[in-house]
Scaffold this active site. Structure first.
Site, PDB file in Angstrom:
ATOM      1  N   ALA A  57      43.196   8.020   8.223  1.00 15.53           N
ATOM      2  CA  ALA A  57      42.468   8.710   7.148  1.00 15.53           C
ATOM      3  C   ALA A  57      41.321   9.553   7.704  1.00 15.53           C
ATOM      4  CB  ALA A  57      41.933   7.675   6.161  1.00 15.53           C
ATOM      5  N   HIS A  58      40.976  10.606   6.959  1.00 17.29           N
ATOM      6  CA  HIS A  58      39.836  11.491   7.274  1.00 17.29           C
ATOM      7  C   HIS A  58      39.983  12.151   8.641  1.00 17.29           C
ATOM      8  CE1 HIS A  58      38.341   9.413   3.840  1.00 17.29           C
ATOM      9  NE2 HIS A  58      38.140   8.280   4.494  1.00 17.29           N
ATOM     10  N   ARG A  59      41.201  12.285   9.096  1.00 19.61           N
ATOM     11  CA  ARG A  59      41.479  12.857  10.436  1.00 19.61           C
ATOM     12  C   ARG A  59      40.800  12.061  11.551  1.00 19.61           C
ATOM     13  NH1 ARG A  59      44.721  17.157  10.096  1.00 19.61           N
ATOM     14  NH2 ARG A  59      44.762  18.201   8.089  1.00 19.61           N
ATOM     15  N   LEU A  60      40.496  10.814  11.272  1.00 16.21           N
ATOM     16  CA  LEU A  60      39.950   9.942  12.327  1.00 16.21           C
ATOM     17  C   LEU A  60      41.140   9.258  12.989  1.00 16.21           C
ATOM     18  CD1 LEU A  60      36.907   8.438  10.395  1.00 16.21           C
ATOM     19  CD2 LEU A  60      36.958  10.401  11.938  1.00 16.21           C
ATOM     20  N   HIS A  61      42.012  10.089  13.569  1.00 14.35           N
ATOM     21  CA  HIS A  61      43.297   9.607  14.091  1.00 14.35           C
ATOM     22  C   HIS A  61      43.082   8.666  15.267  1.00 14.35           C
ATOM     23  CE1 HIS A  61      44.797  12.560  11.426  1.00 14.35           C
ATOM     24  NE2 HIS A  61      44.356  13.575  12.140  1.00 14.35           N
TER      25      HIS A  61
END
Ligand SMILES: Cc1cc2nc3c(=O)[nH]c(=O)nc-3n(C[C@H](O)[C@H](O)[C@H](O)COP(=O)(O)O)c2cc1C
Length: 203
Positions: free
Chosen positions: A179-183
């Site tokens: 999520a939230h591009r907190l890959h």
């Protein structure tokens, strides 16, 4: 929510086992060709090229694909065995990168795979001068028909230049959409002793 995002979902341990877990999942979720992977090669001068090939086997010793050794990739591989592979499974939002060097599979392995293919695919492999310029589709079809007639009633012989390669992995990286591009990224490297170690990377 912060706690959930801090939790790791890509395990450490054995990257080949992790590859198997993700690949098995992709085989059930991917629309087609879950075994498709991009293969990057480079000339000895470092000029890169990339194309898709199909994974036909894998294990602790590496990742196998088959092709024409006289093709562009075949010529690049002959001069520079360092390659990279990339799997991207859209249905899972996951990516696996593999870097390593190539070893040819044995003639027995190549024969077994070649003859497991549909007869038309065997004939096509013999008829195709992969990556060479072709003046017309008719020329290709005529070659195909002549190969078909040549092997009529006989087993199709695997051309000596057609075979398999095993990518022996030195590094593998698993990318998991979060999520939230907190890959999440975990890179594994194989040490001189053959053991794998890994680290998280900033996404
Ligand atoms: C999904 C997909 C799978 C492919 N699988 C193979 C393969 O397993 N072996 C192969 O030689 N070419 C395969 N091709 C064709 C290659 O991408 C490429 O066009 C061909 O091998 C010639 O590449 P080269 O000129 O760089 O040698 C595949 C293409 C696609 C789109």
């Amino acid at each position: 929510m912060e706690n959930e995002l801090a939790r790791e979902v890509v395990p450490h341990g054995d990257p080949i086992a992790l590859f198997k877990a993700w690949y098995d999942e992709a085989r059930t979720t991917e629309l087609n060709d879950s075994n498709a992977m991009a293969l990057a090669t480079a000339t000895p001068e470092g000029l890169p090229s990339v194309r898709m090939v199909l994974l036909k086997g894998y294990g602790a010793d590496g990742f196998v694909f088959y092709t024409n050794g006289l093709s562009r990739k075949g010529r690049e591989i002959a001069a520079n065995p360092n390659v990279a592979l990339l799997f991207h499974w859209k249905s899972l939002r996951r990516q696996i990168r593999i870097e390593g060097h190539l070893q040819p599979v044995t003639a027995e392995e190549a024969d077994a795979y070649f003859h497991s293919r549909a007869r038309d695919s065997q004939l096509g492999a013999v008829a195709s001068d992969q990556s060479a310029p072709l003046d017309s589709r008719e020329t290709f079809l005529a070659r195909y028909e002549s190969v078909r007639d040549r092997f009529d009633g006989k087993d199709v012989e695997r051309p000596g230049h057609w075979g398999g390669y095993r990518v022996v992995p030195a590094a593998m990286e698993f990318w998991h959409d979060r999520a939230h591009r907190l890959h999440e990224r975990r890179r594994f490297e194989r040490g001189a002793d053959g053991d794998w170690s890994s680290t998280l990377l900033y996404p």
